[in-house]
Every structure is written in C-alpha cells, then in structure tokens.
Design a protein around this motif. Sequence first.
Motif, PDB file in Angstrom:
ATOM      1  N   GLY A  56       0.799  -1.224   0.000  1.00 27.84           N
ATOM      2  CA  GLY A  56       0.000   0.000   0.000  1.00 27.84           C
ATOM      3  C   GLY A  56       0.825   1.263   0.000  1.00 27.84           C
ATOM      4  N   ALA A  57       2.155   1.131   0.176  1.00 26.16           N
ATOM      5  CA  ALA A  57       3.019   2.310   0.223  1.00 26.16           C
ATOM      6  C   ALA A  57       3.246   2.869  -1.188  1.00 26.16           C
ATOM      7  N   THR A  58       3.417   4.173  -1.250  1.00 25.72           N
ATOM      8  CA  THR A  58       3.759   4.841  -2.515  1.00 25.72           C
ATOM      9  C   THR A  58       5.271   4.907  -2.634  1.00 25.72           C
ATOM     10  N   VAL A  59       5.808   4.493  -3.773  1.00 25.80           N
ATOM     11  CA  VAL A  59       7.252   4.477  -3.981  1.00 25.80           C
ATOM     12  C   VAL A  59       7.602   5.261  -5.233  1.00 25.80           C
ATOM     13  N   GLU A  60       8.861   5.678  -5.301  1.00 19.80           N
ATOM     14  CA  GLU A  60       9.369   6.393  -6.462  1.00 19.80           C
ATOM     15  C   GLU A  60      10.385   5.528  -7.199  1.00 19.80           C
ATOM     16  N   ARG A  61      10.579   5.830  -8.463  1.00 20.43           N
ATOM     17  CA  ARG A  61      11.536   5.077  -9.254  1.00 20.43           C
ATOM     18  C   ARG A  61      12.929   5.162  -8.623  1.00 20.43           C
ATOM     19  N   GLY A  62      13.589   3.987  -8.482  1.00 19.33           N
ATOM     20  CA  GLY A  62      14.920   3.934  -7.896  1.00 19.33           C
ATOM     21  C   GLY A  62      14.929   3.757  -6.392  1.00 19.33           C
ATOM     22  N   GLN A  63      13.766   3.802  -5.756  1.00 23.79           N
ATOM     23  CA  GLN A  63      13.700   3.624  -4.300  1.00 23.79           C
ATOM     24  C   GLN A  63      13.971   2.167  -3.935  1.00 23.79           C
ATOM     25  N   VAL A  64      14.695   1.946  -2.841  1.00 26.48           N
ATOM     26  CA  VAL A  64      15.021   0.590  -2.400  1.00 26.48           C
ATOM     27  C   VAL A  64      13.756  -0.102  -1.898  1.00 26.48           C
ATOM     28  N   LEU A  65      13.514  -1.289  -2.450  1.00 28.28           N
ATOM     29  CA  LEU A  65      12.344  -2.069  -2.072  1.00 28.28           C
ATOM     30  C   LEU A  65      12.681  -3.251  -1.183  1.00 28.28           C
ATOM     31  N   LEU A  66      13.886  -3.815  -1.403  1.00 30.74           N
ATOM     32  CA  LEU A  66      14.204  -5.070  -0.739  1.00 30.74           C
ATOM     33  C   LEU A  66      15.709  -5.302  -0.773  1.00 30.74           C
ATOM     34  N   GLU A  67      16.238  -5.918   0.291  1.00 30.91           N
ATOM     35  CA  GLU A  67      17.673  -6.228   0.370  1.00 30.91           C
ATOM     36  C   GLU A  67      17.856  -7.730   0.553  1.00 30.91           C
ATOM     37  N   LEU A  68      18.811  -8.301  -0.216  1.00 37.67           N
ATOM     38  CA  LEU A  68      19.162  -9.720  -0.075  1.00 37.67           C
ATOM     39  C   LEU A  68      20.484  -9.844   0.673  1.00 37.67           C
ATOM     40  N   ASP A  69      20.685 -11.010   1.253  1.00 37.17           N
ATOM     41  CA  ASP A  69      21.941 -11.275   1.972  1.00 37.17           C
ATOM     42  C   ASP A  69      23.125 -11.155   1.010  1.00 37.17           C
ATOM     43  N   ARG A  70      24.177 -10.409   1.433  1.00 33.40           N
ATOM     44  CA  ARG A  70      25.318 -10.117   0.569  1.00 33.40           C
ATOM     45  C   ARG A  70      26.552 -10.961   0.904  1.00 33.40           C
ATOM     46  N   THR A  71      26.507 -11.776   1.942  1.00 37.92           N
ATOM     47  CA  THR A  71      27.711 -12.431   2.470  1.00 37.92           C
ATOM     48  C   THR A  71      28.465 -13.228   1.418  1.00 37.92           C
ATOM     49  N   SER A  72      27.788 -14.160   0.778  1.00 34.60           N
ATOM     50  CA  SER A  72      28.467 -15.030  -0.182  1.00 34.60           C
ATOM     51  C   SER A  72      28.969 -14.242  -1.392  1.00 34.60           C
ATOM     52  N   LEU A  73      28.209 -13.241  -1.799  1.00 33.84           N
ATOM     53  CA  LEU A  73      28.606 -12.445  -2.962  1.00 33.84           C
ATOM     54  C   LEU A  73      29.780 -11.521  -2.627  1.00 33.84           C
ATOM     55  N   GLU A  74      29.833 -11.029  -1.406  1.00 45.36           N
ATOM     56  CA  GLU A  74      30.983 -10.226  -0.994  1.00 45.36           C
ATOM     57  C   GLU A  74      32.247 -11.075  -0.959  1.00 45.36           C
ATOM     58  N   THR A  75      32.128 -12.338  -0.502  1.00 48.60           N
ATOM     59  CA  THR A  75      33.266 -13.262  -0.512  1.00 48.60           C
ATOM     60  C   THR A  75      33.730 -13.529  -1.934  1.00 48.60           C
ATOM     61  N   ARG A  76      32.753 -13.749  -2.796  1.00 50.52           N
ATOM     62  CA  ARG A  76      33.092 -13.992  -4.207  1.00 50.52           C
ATOM     63  C   ARG A  76      33.776 -12.778  -4.822  1.00 50.52           C
ATOM     64  N   LEU A  77      33.349 -11.565  -4.449  1.00 48.52           N
ATOM     65  CA  LEU A  77      33.967 -10.356  -4.974  1.00 48.52           C
ATOM     66  C   LEU A  77      35.412 -10.226  -4.502  1.00 48.52           C
ATOM     67  N   ARG A  78      35.667 -10.520  -3.226  1.00 43.99           N
ATOM     68  CA  ARG A  78      37.035 -10.442  -2.717  1.00 43.99           C
ATOM     69  C   ARG A  78      37.936 -11.461  -3.414  1.00 43.99           C
ATOM     70  N   GLU A  79      37.414 -12.650  -3.652  1.00 40.70           N
ATOM     71  CA  GLU A  79      38.189 -13.662  -4.369  1.00 40.70           C
ATOM     72  C   GLU A  79      38.515 -13.197  -5.780  1.00 40.70           C
ATOM     73  N   ALA A  80      37.555 -12.576  -6.431  1.00 38.41           N
ATOM     74  CA  ALA A  80      37.789 -12.077  -7.786  1.00 38.41           C
ATOM     75  C   ALA A  80      38.831 -10.965  -7.793  1.00 38.41           C
ATOM     76  N   GLU A  81      38.802 -10.129  -6.759  1.00 41.33           N
ATOM     77  CA  GLU A  81      39.801  -9.063  -6.661  1.00 41.33           C
ATOM     78  C   GLU A  81      41.201  -9.642  -6.466  1.00 41.33           C
ATOM     79  N   ARG A  82      41.342 -10.643  -5.599  1.00 40.40           N
ATOM     80  CA  ARG A  82      42.646 -11.284  -5.388  1.00 40.40           C
ATOM     81  C   ARG A  82      43.111 -11.994  -6.646  1.00 40.40           C
ATOM     82  N   SER A  83      42.193 -12.636  -7.317  1.00 37.07           N
ATOM     83  CA  SER A  83      42.558 -13.327  -8.559  1.00 37.07           C
ATOM     84  C   SER A  83      43.062 -12.335  -9.597  1.00 37.07           C
TER      85      SER A  83
END
Length: 360
Positions: A80-107
């Motif tokens: 029922g809330a009014t939202v604007e384009r680009g507004q954050v609607l939902l957040e997913l867990d970032r843990t595994s993806l942050e680990t994958r990003l660090r591995e990619a940076e080291r690689s």
Amino acid sequence: MKRALTVFVIIGLLGAGIYGLLQVVPTGQGSQKGNIMTDTARLRDLSSVVPASGEVLPLLSSIVKSEISGRIIAIPVREGATVERGQVLLELDRTSLETRLREAERSLEAESLRVEKAQRNYNRLQELFTRDFVGEREYLDAQTDLSLAKLNLEISQARLEDAAEDLSKTTIKAPHDGVITLLPVVDGQVISGATSVSNGTDLMTIAQLNELYMEANINEVDVEQLSIGQSAFLRFDAIPNFTVAGEIRVIAPSARRDGNVRVFPVEVMFEVADNRVRPGISATVEIPIASAENVVSVLLSAVFNEANKSIVFVQNLNGWERREVEVGINNLQHVEVISGLTAGESVALSRPPEFRRSND
C-alpha cells in the motif's frame, strides 16, 4: 326448548361466518384496468448508450523479481506504500557475494603479477634473441606465455565485474513510480532468481493508480458506433452514486469469441483521485452514441414488437387502444417516441387481456 335454542344459535353463527367470508374473498369481477400498471408519456432528454461491464486495471503495472537467488534480510516498504523510481524495495543477503567479490579481486591481482612477470621474461628473451644468445623456440615460448597471461588477466577482470554486478543486484529498486499493491514475501524468506529456466519468485507488484483503464467486451453489432477518443462514463459496483468520465483509447482490430457472441475488446482510460477506485474492482461503462432533447418518451417496457412494428396500448375512456408508433433512441430505461403518442397519454406496461387473447 333449550336444545332448540342452542341449534338456533349455532345456525346463526354459521350464517354470520359465511357472510363475513364472502365479504373478504373477491368475486373476480373487478376492472381489468386496475390490474395493469401504466406509464405516462413525458418530455425528456435522452442519451443512447452502449453498455458493457469489465474490470479496472492499472495502465502501468510491474511484477518485481530478483535476477539472483538469495535470502531476504530487509524489506523497508510495506503493501500500500507509494514508492518512487529507484527507491530501495528489498535487500538480499550479501555475504556469499561479498566473498566472491574479494576472491575475484585477489585473482585479478595475481593475474596482474603474472602479466608483469611474463612481460619481463619476454623483454629479456627478446633482447637475447636479437643477439643470438637464445634460440627461436625459447623466444616464441616467452611470447606465448605473455599472451596467455594477458588473456587470464582479462578473464579475471570480467569475473570481478560479474561479481560486482551480482552484488549490486542484492538491492532491489523500484522500476517506476507507483503504489505497492501486492507484497507476498517476508523477511528471511529464500527466493529464486529469474533465469531462462525459472520465472523466479514474485517479490511485489507496483502499479500506477493515477491512470487506470477498464477493458470491456463490446458486441460486434455496437462496435461500429464507437471511435478512438470517444467519451465514456464509468460506474463501480463497490462505490454507489459515483461516476467517472473516461475516454476510449484502444479498440481491438479483431474480434474474439465470448460464448456464442463475437466481441471486440475496448480499453477505456480514465484518471481518478478517489482512492476507493482500485485495480481489480468491477465496473460498468456507458458510451453515449446519440442524444435527443425534450422528446416524448415512455418506459421501454411500454413498447411491444409485433411483426417488426412498434406498438403501444394507450388508455382511453373506453379501455385500451392499440396504436402503432415510431421509436427513436433509448437510454436503456426510456425510449423516444417520434410519432404516434403525445405527452400526457397513459400507456400499458403489459399487454391488456383483450389484446393478449387476440394475439395468442
């Protein structure tokens, strides 16, 4: 003597009862005129309309999904809330993806060092090769090692960019302005991403409610009287005594079958500020196609069809008179009488018995 008196009293009571019963029960000889409802012809302004019913839908509506799978850790909005384009609607867990990003940076760092090493070795062997201190094979191998190192560096760079992009997808944003009309997920729920083999989890539905439309099926007989831009008026079953003006924006180019009838889908657009008008509610649309002012008219039920002729039964001093009339437009309640009837005359709303017998 007493017995005779008792019998006399009983006979008197029975007679009184029979007399009273006869006063209550009708004899069946009443006037037939009193049994027929009538309508009086009056001068009215009429508008002929094409009616249809349908469902209210949003002009712009989106089902929000995630491109990646994961667990929901935050839902900062509510249904029922009014939202604007680009507004954050939902957040997913970032843990595994942050680990994958660090591995990619080291690689990427490791591949960058390998390129530097391969480049130094190539430069050294190239100089030695020009002086004939090493053979051609060693020189070409160094050249190949350098090319492979550069390719691996490009691959690592692409993997890093891919990991960073997936990490950014853990934040789901509104694709456009609107109102959240459906929010079926909850915090902590594991969702699946939309891929080529999966439709993914529906996270929420966002619709723009300032511009709505109604899709109605118009009979093929009536659709020829309609045109793009034509005005229409909508009423809603859930909101009595409330009417909204709209406009025909779309008329389907081809018919479709609705039971045994061929119909053309028509979209009627309208704007409304009343928050009671929501997507999903049923509506009735009336599209005016003709109008007449200050014309003689009666209820539709007063006009009968006999051998493709319009007939009314007019009340006079002697009973009922059968009269042929010419009719015009109607507004689904009253019909215009072009000729054959004058204002003030009373007409029957059902066929009088004498005419009913002659036509049965």
